[in-house]
Design a protein around this motif. Structure first.
Motif, PDB file in Angstrom:
ATOM      1  N   LEU A 102       9.932 -39.844  10.450  1.00  0.00           N
ATOM      2  CA  LEU A 102       9.908 -39.520   9.019  1.00  0.00           C
ATOM      3  C   LEU A 102       9.507 -40.741   8.193  1.00  0.00           C
ATOM      4  N   ALA A 103      10.059 -41.895   8.502  1.00  0.00           N
ATOM      5  CA  ALA A 103       9.719 -43.122   7.773  1.00  0.00           C
ATOM      6  C   ALA A 103       8.240 -43.464   7.957  1.00  0.00           C
ATOM      7  N   ARG A 104       7.743 -43.296   9.186  1.00  0.00           N
ATOM      8  CA  ARG A 104       6.322 -43.556   9.454  1.00  0.00           C
ATOM      9  C   ARG A 104       5.444 -42.608   8.644  1.00  0.00           C
ATOM     10  N   LEU A 105       5.794 -41.323   8.621  1.00  0.00           N
ATOM     11  CA  LEU A 105       5.014 -40.341   7.868  1.00  0.00           C
ATOM     12  C   LEU A 105       5.082 -40.595   6.364  1.00  0.00           C
ATOM     13  N   GLN A 106       6.252 -41.013   5.880  1.00  0.00           N
ATOM     14  CA  GLN A 106       6.373 -41.341   4.457  1.00  0.00           C
ATOM     15  C   GLN A 106       5.478 -42.520   4.101  1.00  0.00           C
ATOM     16  N   GLY A 107       5.406 -43.505   4.978  1.00  0.00           N
ATOM     17  CA  GLY A 107       4.523 -44.650   4.751  1.00  0.00           C
ATOM     18  C   GLY A 107       3.066 -44.222   4.692  1.00  0.00           C
ATOM     19  N   ARG A 108       2.683 -43.336   5.599  1.00  0.00           N
ATOM     20  CA  ARG A 108       1.311 -42.818   5.575  1.00  0.00           C
ATOM     21  C   ARG A 108       1.052 -42.015   4.308  1.00  0.00           C
ATOM     22  N   ALA A 109       2.042 -41.250   3.858  1.00  0.00           N
ATOM     23  CA  ALA A 109       1.886 -40.447   2.639  1.00  0.00           C
ATOM     24  C   ALA A 109       1.702 -41.348   1.421  1.00  0.00           C
ATOM     25  N   VAL A 110       2.444 -42.446   1.361  1.00  0.00           N
ATOM     26  CA  VAL A 110       2.316 -43.394   0.242  1.00  0.00           C
ATOM     27  C   VAL A 110       0.922 -44.019   0.258  1.00  0.00           C
ATOM     28  N   ALA A 111       0.450 -44.413   1.438  1.00  0.00           N
ATOM     29  CA  ALA A 111      -0.896 -45.002   1.544  1.00  0.00           C
ATOM     30  C   ALA A 111      -1.958 -43.983   1.156  1.00  0.00           C
ATOM     31  N   LEU A 112      -1.793 -42.748   1.581  1.00  0.00           N
ATOM     32  CA  LEU A 112      -2.748 -41.701   1.231  1.00  0.00           C
ATOM     33  C   LEU A 112      -2.735 -41.429  -0.270  1.00  0.00           C
ATOM     34  N   ALA A 113      -1.556 -41.423  -0.876  1.00  0.00           N
ATOM     35  CA  ALA A 113      -1.458 -41.215  -2.322  1.00  0.00           C
ATOM     36  C   ALA A 113      -2.171 -42.335  -3.077  1.00  0.00           C
ATOM     37  N   ALA A 114      -2.041 -43.569  -2.610  1.00  0.00           N
ATOM     38  CA  ALA A 114      -2.728 -44.695  -3.245  1.00  0.00           C
ATOM     39  C   ALA A 114      -4.236 -44.551  -3.113  1.00  0.00           C
ATOM     40  N   GLU A 115      -4.686 -44.108  -1.959  1.00  0.00           N
ATOM     41  CA  GLU A 115      -6.122 -43.906  -1.750  1.00  0.00           C
ATOM     42  C   GLU A 115      -6.657 -42.788  -2.650  1.00  0.00           C
ATOM     43  N   ILE A 116      -5.903 -41.715  -2.776  1.00  0.00           N
ATOM     44  CA  ILE A 116      -6.286 -40.609  -3.661  1.00  0.00           C
ATOM     45  C   ILE A 116      -6.375 -41.093  -5.101  1.00  0.00           C
ATOM     46  N   ALA A 117      -5.409 -41.896  -5.524  1.00  0.00           N
ATOM     47  CA  ALA A 117      -5.419 -42.433  -6.890  1.00  0.00           C
ATOM     48  C   ALA A 117      -6.648 -43.300  -7.127  1.00  0.00           C
ATOM     49  N   ALA A 118      -7.047 -44.089  -6.142  1.00  0.00           N
ATOM     50  CA  ALA A 118      -8.233 -44.945  -6.276  1.00  0.00           C
ATOM     51  C   ALA A 118      -9.495 -44.102  -6.422  1.00  0.00           C
ATOM     52  N   VAL A 119      -9.616 -43.055  -5.630  1.00  0.00           N
ATOM     53  CA  VAL A 119     -10.780 -42.171  -5.733  1.00  0.00           C
ATOM     54  C   VAL A 119     -10.789 -41.479  -7.095  1.00  0.00           C
ATOM     55  N   GLU A 120      -9.613 -41.068  -7.549  1.00  0.00           N
ATOM     56  CA  GLU A 120      -9.520 -40.417  -8.859  1.00  0.00           C
ATOM     57  C   GLU A 120      -9.956 -41.376  -9.973  1.00  0.00           C
ATOM     58  N   ARG A 121      -9.554 -42.641  -9.878  1.00  0.00           N
ATOM     59  CA  ARG A 121      -9.957 -43.632 -10.892  1.00  0.00           C
ATOM     60  C   ARG A 121     -11.471 -43.826 -10.899  1.00  0.00           C
ATOM     61  N   ARG A 122     -12.099 -43.790  -9.718  1.00  0.00           N
ATOM     62  CA  ARG A 122     -13.562 -43.911  -9.654  1.00  0.00           C
ATOM     63  C   ARG A 122     -14.245 -42.651 -10.183  1.00  0.00           C
ATOM     64  N   LEU A 123     -13.638 -41.507  -9.995  1.00  0.00           N
ATOM     65  CA  LEU A 123     -14.237 -40.235 -10.368  1.00  0.00           C
ATOM     66  C   LEU A 123     -14.162 -39.957 -11.858  1.00  0.00           C
ATOM     67  N   ARG A 124     -13.083 -40.357 -12.513  1.00  0.00           N
ATOM     68  CA  ARG A 124     -12.906 -40.063 -13.944  1.00  0.00           C
ATOM     69  C   ARG A 124     -14.076 -40.573 -14.805  1.00  0.00           C
ATOM     70  N   PRO A 125     -14.510 -41.818 -14.690  1.00  0.00           N
ATOM     71  CA  PRO A 125     -15.641 -42.277 -15.507  1.00  0.00           C
ATOM     72  C   PRO A 125     -16.925 -41.490 -15.225  1.00  0.00           C
ATOM     73  N   LEU A 126     -17.103 -41.118 -13.975  1.00  0.00           N
ATOM     74  CA  LEU A 126     -18.293 -40.337 -13.620  1.00  0.00           C
ATOM     75  C   LEU A 126     -18.273 -38.966 -14.277  1.00  0.00           C
ATOM     76  N   LEU A 127     -17.108 -38.356 -14.317  1.00  0.00           N
ATOM     77  CA  LEU A 127     -16.996 -37.048 -14.957  1.00  0.00           C
ATOM     78  C   LEU A 127     -17.169 -37.144 -16.468  1.00  0.00           C
ATOM     79  N   ARG A 128     -16.660 -38.214 -17.065  1.00  0.00           N
ATOM     80  CA  ARG A 128     -16.830 -38.415 -18.509  1.00  0.00           C
ATOM     81  C   ARG A 128     -18.308 -38.623 -18.854  1.00  0.00           C
ATOM     82  N   ALA A 129     -19.011 -39.338 -18.012  1.00  0.00           N
ATOM     83  CA  ALA A 129     -20.442 -39.599 -18.242  1.00  0.00           C
ATOM     84  C   ALA A 129     -21.263 -38.327 -18.177  1.00  0.00           C
ATOM     85  N   GLU A 130     -20.872 -37.402 -17.306  1.00  0.00           N
ATOM     86  CA  GLU A 130     -21.583 -36.129 -17.190  1.00  0.00           C
ATOM     87  C   GLU A 130     -21.301 -35.224 -18.384  1.00  0.00           C
ATOM     88  N   GLY A 131     -20.079 -35.292 -18.889  1.00  0.00           N
ATOM     89  CA  GLY A 131     -19.596 -34.388 -19.926  1.00  0.00           C
ATOM     90  C   GLY A 131     -20.174 -34.621 -21.247  1.00  0.00           C
TER      91      GLY A 131
END
Length: 131
Positions: A102-131
């Motif tokens: 469970l601790a190992r999976l929670q660590g992976r989930a935290v890392a995945l959440a951070a990666e998702i947040a980074a992709v979202e930060r890169r995507l937001r400006p791109l979506l604003r530019a299109e809009g």
């Protein structure tokens, strides 16, 4: 201690665990047992979740309907259920291993959440530019 006697032992299982196990072994759904006892489904669910306890007359009825002793339902001693077929007796080592997983999976989930947040930060400006 034999596997069959430790599976539902007081230090491993609660009253609700023993009740649910006996009900399942008897082949009854929660709805069926509640109806036979003359109680609401939510009442039976509360018993199985250890949120409430049945009164003495219902305890006696439960033991009879589920073919276990009243003493076993309450204390895990006396005539009760065997361990489920094909399942190992829970052990402290198994619990520690599950907690480590469970601790190992929670660590992976935290890392995945951070990666998702980074992709979202890169995507937001791109979506604003299109809009």
């Amino acid at each position: 201690m034999a596997e069959s006697s430790t599976w539902f032992a007081a230090d491993v299982a609660t009253f609700g665990d023993r009740l649910a196990g006996a009900r399942e072994t008897a082949g009854l759904s929660q709805e069926d047992l509640a109806q036979r006892l003359g109680v609401r489904l939510t009442t039976l669910q509360a018993w199985e979740e250890d949120l409430a306890e049945p009164r003495g007359n219902r305890l006696q009825m439960l033991a009879g309907m589920l073919n276990v002793s009243l003493r076993w339902l309450l204390t895990a001693e006396g005539d009760g259920l065997e361990a489920p077929a094909g399942e190992a007796t829970p052990t402290p080592d198994a619990a520690a291993a599950a907690l480590a997983d469970l601790a190992r999976l929670q660590g992976r989930a935290v890392a995945l959440a951070a990666e998702i947040a980074a992709v979202e930060r890169r995507l937001r400006p791109l979506l604003r530019a299109e809009g």
